[in-house]
Write a protein that holds these residues in place. Sequence first.
Motif, short mmCIF file in Angstrom:
data_model
loop_
_atom_site.label_atom_id
_atom_site.label_comp_id
_atom_site.label_asym_id
_atom_site.label_seq_id
_atom_site.Cartn_x
_atom_site.Cartn_y
_atom_site.Cartn_z
N VAL A 16 0.84 -1.21 0.00
CA VAL A 16 0.00 0.00 0.00
C VAL A 16 0.87 1.25 0.00
O VAL A 16 0.63 2.19 -0.77
N LEU A 17 1.88 1.26 0.88
CA LEU A 17 2.76 2.43 0.94
C LEU A 17 3.53 2.63 -0.36
O LEU A 17 3.67 3.75 -0.85
N MET A 20 1.16 3.95 -2.92
CA MET A 20 0.81 5.34 -2.60
C MET A 20 1.95 6.28 -2.97
O MET A 20 1.74 7.33 -3.59
N THR A 24 1.72 8.93 -5.97
CA THR A 24 1.80 10.35 -5.59
C THR A 24 2.95 11.05 -6.30
O THR A 24 2.81 12.17 -6.80
N LEU A 175 -3.95 5.99 -2.15
CA LEU A 175 -4.06 5.21 -0.92
C LEU A 175 -5.23 4.23 -1.02
O LEU A 175 -5.10 3.04 -0.70
N TRP A 179 -4.99 0.16 -1.36
CA TRP A 179 -5.68 -0.70 -0.39
C TRP A 179 -6.57 -1.70 -1.11
O TRP A 179 -6.59 -2.89 -0.78
#
Length: 455
Positions: A16-17, A20, A24, A175, A179
């Motif tokens: 997920v990180l 993200m 981004t 995010l 997920w």
Amino acid sequence: MARSVLSLRNARTRLVLASMVLSTLLTAAVLALVYVTANRTIAGETRSVVTAELTGLADEYERRGMLGLLTAIERRLGNAAERDALYLLTDPDGLVLAGNMLRWPPEIEPGSGWVELDVIKTASNEAVPISAASIRLRTGERLLVGRDASARQQFDRVLFRSVFLALIAAFALSLLTGWLLTRLVFSRLKDIARTADDIVSGDLSRRIPLRGSGDEFDQVAGTLNEMLDRIEELVSNLRTTSNSIAHDLRSPLSRLRQRVEALSIPDRPEPEREADAIRALGEVDHLLRVLAQLTEISRAEAGLGREQFEQVDLGRLAADVVELYEPVAADQGVELSLTGTAPPIPGHRPLLSQALSNLLENALRYAPEGTGITVELGEQDGHARLSVRDMGPGVPASDLGRLDQPFVTLDPARGSRNSGLGLALVAAIARMHGGSFTARNADPGLEVTLNLSKS
């Protein structure tokens, strides 16, 4: 702190990180490119317009002199407010001759190129940001042309705010996307892990559920299920073989023990001792044959020997084996015949010969005198087909599915010398070659067919 560390060690959290951060950064790079491109485009357009106007006024001065230049400036001042245009003409000492600015900016040296600074406009008497260019005329006068940059700066602030909000939205969206993506991936992995745990616990019937989407996860699950089917089959065969070995080898071992014990009895007549010795050797030979066949079955099931695969001409191979068994068949009053053709296949030539030999021996065991045995070659559904049919009594329909199982002997009268491994070895060789073993009652007789992969 410990919980935070544990969460970072979690694969889902890391994915997920990572999703993200990457999303981004990519969005930020795109928005930054849009922001810079928009600013450069507006600034370039402004500079082009100002440069063109400055050049036009200079040409007007060259053609019509100072009076023509003043007239041109006055004409442009009529709609200067609508265009946010700025004009200023001064004499060499800085006295304003025409324009909508109060005075010449001391920061600007005529002819110094493009500048951006704050000046005071005549109409509002307020300092405003401008973008301008200037020149010094032939007679010393100074001419400045520019544009009010307030609107552009306002646009910059709006654009920057929009980019910032878009970046926040992209962050939140990435995010959520990360997920959802990891939820999808790990839900499928959880199915696999749950199935694997059940199998480790001993439930070999468990399979990975398919969701019917046909996606890569379903394809992997289908492949794993096929592998689990094969593993369950091998484990079942292993259990059957182990039980059969324990059961079927007990009799010959018991007989061998009796022969050996008989040999140890003193004062027995020599002819009886020789007969017992011959029978004991026969039992040993039988056991050795059984163990050799079990070894061949195990090697075939494990796929050992694939490195020895070569292009095999099934027609030539079948003809050689049939020729080898023709004398045996003739002694039994049985006629052997070979029909059809089949394409070459990659295979293990000795094992394929062994498989056909086992089929012929099995057919000769049950073929009545005066009948025939047919070996037929063909091709079907991308496989080469090899079948052997006799004209014997066939087998009960309930036993057809058991013919390829080890130690299955349907003729009790021959059980003492028939280990029931011949057809099991044939089936293992067929699977080794990416094929299958099938048997059916042909009315009359039994037909056994091997389908062998051509690739």
